[in-house]
Design a protein around this motif. Structure first.
Motif, mmCIF file in Angstrom:
data_model
loop_
_atom_site.group_PDB
_atom_site.id
_atom_site.type_symbol
_atom_site.label_atom_id
_atom_site.label_comp_id
_atom_site.label_asym_id
_atom_site.label_seq_id
_atom_site.Cartn_x
_atom_site.Cartn_y
_atom_site.Cartn_z
ATOM 1 N N ASP A 66 -5.730 0.214 -7.319
ATOM 2 C CA ASP A 66 -6.550 -1.092 -8.092
ATOM 3 C C ASP A 66 -7.441 -1.580 -6.984
ATOM 4 N N GLY A 67 -8.010 -0.856 -6.189
ATOM 5 C CA GLY A 67 -8.635 -1.672 -5.196
ATOM 6 C C GLY A 67 -8.161 -2.488 -4.298
ATOM 7 N N GLN A 68 -6.770 -2.269 -3.776
ATOM 8 C CA GLN A 68 -5.885 -3.283 -3.015
ATOM 9 C C GLN A 68 -5.207 -2.346 -2.202
ATOM 10 N N PRO A 69 -5.432 -2.428 -0.604
ATOM 11 C CA PRO A 69 -4.628 -1.728 0.212
ATOM 12 C C PRO A 69 -3.062 -2.226 0.286
ATOM 13 N N TYR A 70 -2.261 -1.248 0.546
ATOM 14 C CA TYR A 70 -0.637 -1.361 0.518
ATOM 15 C C TYR A 70 -0.182 -0.670 1.547
ATOM 16 N N VAL A 71 0.618 -1.250 2.321
ATOM 17 C CA VAL A 71 1.487 -0.166 3.375
ATOM 18 C C VAL A 71 3.045 -0.321 2.952
ATOM 19 N N ARG A 72 3.598 0.500 3.363
ATOM 20 C CA ARG A 72 5.091 0.948 3.273
ATOM 21 C C ARG A 72 5.521 0.695 4.656
ATOM 22 N N LEU A 73 6.641 -0.185 4.938
ATOM 23 C CA LEU A 73 7.079 -0.373 6.528
ATOM 24 C C LEU A 73 8.530 0.578 6.362
ATOM 25 N N GLY A 74 8.584 1.154 7.432
ATOM 26 C CA GLY A 74 10.115 1.531 7.841
ATOM 27 C C GLY A 74 10.876 0.742 8.647
ATOM 28 N N ASP A 75 12.072 0.952 9.041
ATOM 29 C CA ASP A 75 13.064 0.032 9.549
ATOM 30 C C ASP A 75 12.323 -0.450 10.826
ATOM 31 N N ARG A 76 11.821 0.184 11.767
ATOM 32 C CA ARG A 76 11.201 -0.014 13.053
ATOM 33 C C ARG A 76 10.140 -1.235 12.877
ATOM 34 N N ALA A 77 9.158 -0.773 11.986
ATOM 35 C CA ALA A 77 7.793 -1.540 11.625
ATOM 36 C C ALA A 77 8.311 -2.868 11.282
ATOM 37 N N TYR A 78 9.293 -2.762 10.032
ATOM 38 C CA TYR A 78 10.040 -3.948 9.351
ATOM 39 C C TYR A 78 10.299 -4.924 10.270
ATOM 40 N N GLY A 79 11.267 -4.294 11.238
ATOM 41 C CA GLY A 79 12.054 -5.110 12.246
ATOM 42 C C GLY A 79 10.749 -5.915 13.103
#
Length: 152
Positions: free
Chosen positions: A67-80
């Motif tokens: 819907d015109g918005q960028p999204y990311v999904r974070l794994g454990d390392r990136a989330y940390g």
């Protein structure tokens, strides 16, 4: 008379909601270079976090546009790294040849399934990655730079 007031209140609520959404979209578009097409075409983006004992670190992330918005999904390392980020809730972001100094990662847990589906559609490697832990799904929200002030 009471029905009329309720109807007027309902109309006012709808008008205000539309105005707020329009204002939010206008603010996002006010950031020079911010374009959903950049994210749609990008294979990966880079986000920079800063940790107290580590310093600056650039992480590569997959990105999808919904819907015109960028999204990311974070794994454990990136989330940390995001959890320890001293510039939280902001990161620096690179996409294609554009760099954005202040982007908010707005956690969107209700978008987890939609983002997972979009990731699977965009990235063939998601057949393996989707089974890993992803503690955070976030929308990327650019922050408008503060207007420059004159020292006169």
């Amino acid at each position: 008379m009471k029905t009329r007031r309720i109807a007027d209140l309902a109309v006012l609520s709808v008008v205000l909601s539309i105005a707020l959404v329009a204002a939010a979209r206008a603010e996002e578009k006010a950031v020079p270079g911010w374009d959903p097409a950049l994210f749609r075409e990008a294979s990966t983006i880079k986000v920079m976090t800063t940790e107290p004992d580590v310093g600056e670190h650039w992480s590569n992330l997959w990105v999808v546009v919904i819907d015109g918005q960028p999204y990311v999904r974070l794994g454990d390392r990136a989330y940390g790294r995001i959890q320890r980020n001293t510039t939280s809730p902001y990161v620096k972001l690179k996409v294609a040849d554009q760099e954005f100094d202040k982007v908010k990662l707005e956690e969107m847990p209700d978008m987890k399934e939609k983002v997972a589906t979009a990731m699977a559609d965009k990235y063939w490697m998601d057949i393996l990655i989707r089974h890993e832990s992803h503690p955070m799904v976030a929308r990327l929200v650019p922050q408008t730079p503060a207007p420059e002030t004159s020292s006169h």
